[in-house]
Design a protein around this motif. Sequence first.
Motif, PDB file in Angstrom:
ATOM      1  N   LYS A  98      38.343  50.477  45.721  1.00 23.93           N
ATOM      2  CA  LYS A  98      39.212  51.569  46.148  1.00 23.93           C
ATOM      3  C   LYS A  98      40.670  51.353  45.751  1.00 23.93           C
ATOM      4  O   LYS A  98      41.358  52.268  45.313  1.00 23.93           O
ATOM      5  CB  LYS A  98      39.100  51.753  47.662  1.00 23.93           C
ATOM      6  CG  LYS A  98      37.723  52.256  48.111  1.00 23.93           C
ATOM      7  CD  LYS A  98      37.692  52.469  49.603  1.00 23.93           C
ATOM      8  CE  LYS A  98      36.360  53.102  50.045  1.00 23.93           C
ATOM      9  NZ  LYS A  98      35.212  52.233  49.744  1.00 23.93           N
ATOM     10  N   ARG A  99      41.182  50.127  45.927  1.00 25.18           N
ATOM     11  CA  ARG A  99      42.602  49.900  45.670  1.00 25.18           C
ATOM     12  C   ARG A  99      42.921  49.840  44.179  1.00 25.18           C
ATOM     13  O   ARG A  99      43.954  50.337  43.725  1.00 25.18           O
ATOM     14  CB  ARG A  99      43.058  48.624  46.382  1.00 25.18           C
ATOM     15  CG  ARG A  99      43.147  48.789  47.890  1.00 25.18           C
ATOM     16  CD  ARG A  99      43.471  47.503  48.608  1.00 25.18           C
ATOM     17  NE  ARG A  99      42.370  46.553  48.572  1.00 25.18           N
ATOM     18  CZ  ARG A  99      42.323  45.418  49.261  1.00 25.18           C
ATOM     19  NH1 ARG A  99      43.359  45.087  50.027  1.00 25.18           N
ATOM     20  NH2 ARG A  99      41.287  44.608  49.199  1.00 25.18           N
ATOM     21  N   ILE A 100      42.032  49.225  43.392  1.00 24.76           N
ATOM     22  CA  ILE A 100      42.173  49.224  41.933  1.00 24.76           C
ATOM     23  C   ILE A 100      40.842  49.742  41.378  1.00 24.76           C
ATOM     24  O   ILE A 100      39.875  48.981  41.278  1.00 24.76           O
ATOM     25  CB  ILE A 100      42.480  47.824  41.365  1.00 24.76           C
ATOM     26  CG1 ILE A 100      43.735  47.243  42.008  1.00 24.76           C
ATOM     27  CG2 ILE A 100      42.646  47.885  39.853  1.00 24.76           C
ATOM     28  CD1 ILE A 100      44.063  45.825  41.555  1.00 24.76           C
ATOM     29  N   PRO A 101      40.755  51.022  41.041  1.00 26.86           N
ATOM     30  CA  PRO A 101      39.479  51.591  40.593  1.00 26.86           C
ATOM     31  C   PRO A 101      38.883  50.832  39.410  1.00 26.86           C
ATOM     32  O   PRO A 101      39.579  50.498  38.451  1.00 26.86           O
ATOM     33  CB  PRO A 101      39.865  53.022  40.195  1.00 26.86           C
ATOM     34  CG  PRO A 101      41.079  53.319  41.026  1.00 26.86           C
ATOM     35  CD  PRO A 101      41.822  52.017  41.116  1.00 26.86           C
ATOM     36  N   GLN A 102      37.573  50.525  39.530  1.00 25.69           N
ATOM     37  CA  GLN A 102      36.822  49.844  38.473  1.00 25.69           C
ATOM     38  C   GLN A 102      37.513  48.556  38.012  1.00 25.69           C
ATOM     39  O   GLN A 102      37.567  48.243  36.817  1.00 25.69           O
ATOM     40  CB  GLN A 102      36.622  50.782  37.272  1.00 25.69           C
ATOM     41  CG  GLN A 102      35.835  52.040  37.588  1.00 25.69           C
ATOM     42  CD  GLN A 102      34.403  51.730  38.033  1.00 25.69           C
ATOM     43  OE1 GLN A 102      33.741  50.880  37.462  1.00 25.69           O
ATOM     44  NE2 GLN A 102      33.945  52.437  39.062  1.00 25.69           N
ATOM     45  N   LYS A 103      38.031  47.786  38.966  1.00 24.68           N
ATOM     46  CA  LYS A 103      38.841  46.631  38.562  1.00 24.68           C
ATOM     47  C   LYS A 103      38.031  45.544  37.852  1.00 24.68           C
ATOM     48  O   LYS A 103      38.582  44.773  37.065  1.00 24.68           O
ATOM     49  CB  LYS A 103      39.598  46.044  39.749  1.00 24.68           C
ATOM     50  CG  LYS A 103      38.787  45.267  40.767  1.00 24.68           C
ATOM     51  CD  LYS A 103      39.717  44.643  41.795  1.00 24.68           C
ATOM     52  CE  LYS A 103      38.968  43.842  42.843  1.00 24.68           C
ATOM     53  NZ  LYS A 103      39.885  43.198  43.810  1.00 24.68           N
ATOM     54  N   ASN A 104      36.722  45.465  38.102  1.00 20.39           N
ATOM     55  CA  ASN A 104      35.925  44.431  37.426  1.00 20.39           C
ATOM     56  C   ASN A 104      35.716  44.722  35.944  1.00 20.39           C
ATOM     57  O   ASN A 104      35.486  43.796  35.155  1.00 20.39           O
ATOM     58  CB  ASN A 104      34.573  44.275  38.123  1.00 20.39           C
ATOM     59  CG  ASN A 104      34.709  43.688  39.508  1.00 20.39           C
ATOM     60  OD1 ASN A 104      35.571  42.855  39.757  1.00 20.39           O
ATOM     61  ND2 ASN A 104      33.874  44.125  40.433  1.00 20.39           N
ATOM     62  N   SER A 105      35.800  45.998  35.566  1.00 21.46           N
ATOM     63  CA  SER A 105      35.641  46.356  34.155  1.00 21.46           C
ATOM     64  C   SER A 105      36.958  46.763  33.496  1.00 21.46           C
ATOM     65  O   SER A 105      37.022  46.931  32.273  1.00 21.46           O
ATOM     66  CB  SER A 105      34.627  47.506  34.009  1.00 21.46           C
ATOM     67  OG  SER A 105      34.988  48.608  34.815  1.00 21.46           O
ATOM     68  N   LYS A 106      38.010  46.902  34.277  1.00 16.60           N
ATOM     69  CA  LYS A 106      39.329  47.286  33.759  1.00 16.60           C
ATOM     70  C   LYS A 106      39.859  46.205  32.805  1.00 16.60           C
ATOM     71  O   LYS A 106      39.653  45.004  33.018  1.00 16.60           O
ATOM     72  CB  LYS A 106      40.290  47.467  34.945  1.00 16.60           C
ATOM     73  CG  LYS A 106      41.700  47.887  34.595  1.00 16.60           C
ATOM     74  CD  LYS A 106      42.508  48.046  35.877  1.00 16.60           C
ATOM     75  CE  LYS A 106      43.986  48.261  35.606  1.00 16.60           C
ATOM     76  NZ  LYS A 106      44.231  49.552  34.929  1.00 16.60           N
ATOM     77  N   THR A 143      37.155  38.632  39.749  1.00 14.48           N
ATOM     78  CA  THR A 143      38.571  38.817  39.401  1.00 14.48           C
ATOM     79  C   THR A 143      39.301  37.475  39.412  1.00 14.48           C
ATOM     80  O   THR A 143      40.190  37.237  40.230  1.00 14.48           O
ATOM     81  CB  THR A 143      39.238  39.812  40.372  1.00 14.48           C
ATOM     82  OG1 THR A 143      38.975  39.395  41.719  1.00 14.48           O
ATOM     83  CG2 THR A 143      38.695  41.211  40.165  1.00 14.48           C
ATOM     84  N   THR A 144      38.903  36.598  38.486  1.00 17.00           N
ATOM     85  CA  THR A 144      39.487  35.248  38.425  1.00 17.00           C
ATOM     86  C   THR A 144      39.930  34.907  37.000  1.00 17.00           C
ATOM     87  O   THR A 144      39.430  33.957  36.394  1.00 17.00           O
ATOM     88  CB  THR A 144      38.482  34.196  38.923  1.00 17.00           C
ATOM     89  OG1 THR A 144      37.240  34.355  38.201  1.00 17.00           O
ATOM     90  CG2 THR A 144      38.218  34.337  40.401  1.00 17.00           C
ATOM     91  N   PRO A 145      40.890  35.640  36.457  1.00 11.84           N
ATOM     92  CA  PRO A 145      41.323  35.361  35.084  1.00 11.84           C
ATOM     93  C   PRO A 145      42.061  34.034  34.931  1.00 11.84           C
ATOM     94  O   PRO A 145      42.198  33.540  33.805  1.00 11.84           O
ATOM     95  CB  PRO A 145      42.241  36.541  34.763  1.00 11.84           C
ATOM     96  CG  PRO A 145      42.771  36.964  36.103  1.00 11.84           C
ATOM     97  CD  PRO A 145      41.622  36.776  37.043  1.00 11.84           C
ATOM     98  N   LEU A 146      42.538  33.455  36.033  1.00 15.07           N
ATOM     99  CA  LEU A 146      43.255  32.180  35.963  1.00 15.07           C
ATOM    100  C   LEU A 146      42.318  30.982  36.121  1.00 15.07           C
ATOM    101  O   LEU A 146      42.757  29.836  36.062  1.00 15.07           O
ATOM    102  CB  LEU A 146      44.349  32.129  37.033  1.00 15.07           C
ATOM    103  CG  LEU A 146      45.363  33.283  37.019  1.00 15.07           C
ATOM    104  CD1 LEU A 146      46.414  33.081  38.095  1.00 15.07           C
ATOM    105  CD2 LEU A 146      46.017  33.422  35.647  1.00 15.07           C
ATOM    106  N   LEU A 147      41.037  31.243  36.311  1.00 17.08           N
ATOM    107  CA  LEU A 147      40.053  30.171  36.412  1.00 17.08           C
ATOM    108  C   LEU A 147      39.917  29.458  35.076  1.00 17.08           C
ATOM    109  O   LEU A 147      40.016  30.074  34.013  1.00 17.08           O
ATOM    110  CB  LEU A 147      38.699  30.767  36.812  1.00 17.08           C
ATOM    111  CG  LEU A 147      37.506  29.816  36.879  1.00 17.08           C
ATOM    112  CD1 LEU A 147      37.675  28.797  37.990  1.00 17.08           C
ATOM    113  CD2 LEU A 147      36.215  30.606  37.066  1.00 17.08           C
ATOM    114  N   SER A 148      39.669  28.145  35.119  1.00 16.16           N
ATOM    115  CA  SER A 148      39.454  27.379  33.885  1.00 16.16           C
ATOM    116  C   SER A 148      38.130  26.631  33.965  1.00 16.16           C
ATOM    117  O   SER A 148      37.621  26.333  35.055  1.00 16.16           O
ATOM    118  CB  SER A 148      40.588  26.372  33.658  1.00 16.16           C
ATOM    119  OG  SER A 148      40.543  25.330  34.623  1.00 16.16           O
TER     120      SER A 148
END
Length: 233
Positions: free
Chosen positions: A13-21, A107-112
């Motif tokens: 809801k807060r960021i629509p389609q955030k996993n595919s954005k 939603t973990t783009p900073l994960l290594s």
Amino acid sequence: MRVAIIPARGGSKRIPQKNSKLFCGQPMLAYPIQMALKSGCFDRVLVSTDDTEIAAIAREYGAEVLALRPAALADDHTGTSAVVRYELQRLQQQGVTIEYCCCIYATTPLLSAELLMQAWQLLQAEASLNYVFSAARFSFPIQRALIKTEQGVAAFDPSSIGKRSQDLTPAYHDAGQFYFGRADAWLKSAPVFAAHSQMLVLPDHLVQDIDTMDDWQRAELLYKILQQESVIK
């Protein structure tokens, strides 16, 4: 067998389609998939989703999708543990024996990959551990928090408000990146935040919740800085 499970439902809801954005040129979901594969910790990397677009992205970047998750496990009230148990049980029904399972948030783009490897090594090193999860230290002593009252302001903990920061016990919070655990602990619903768990404490610049567009923009800035530093090195 060791598996990674990445829950990634379609609704947000807060960021629509955030996993595919798109995040810095790639779908957000691509980042945890790539790091899980790069780490070498897993025999299989699965994405659990109710969304056909997310399923297609998952497969494009090298993950598996067993089948779309039922709607009953994809609403705002479904917890992560229920999703992980569901996917583990589906694997078991296929005759797969799983010893370890790592739940990685989408939603973990900073994960290594290195962090996942460190968590795996910690979990292996101590037989008494059920989980190793990412955590971060609060930057300010929580014992000296303030609250609003009808009269104005009050100390959350009056006995600690006057103490020096160095005299207060450090406090930590869940960093929301991953939870590496034993499969039987997941299946038995053993709590993650308990004595049988250990924190892998991350530096502040690797920790960012992504719930709003401000969060998203800050995460992109951190990611770009980290990428520049890796090129310089």
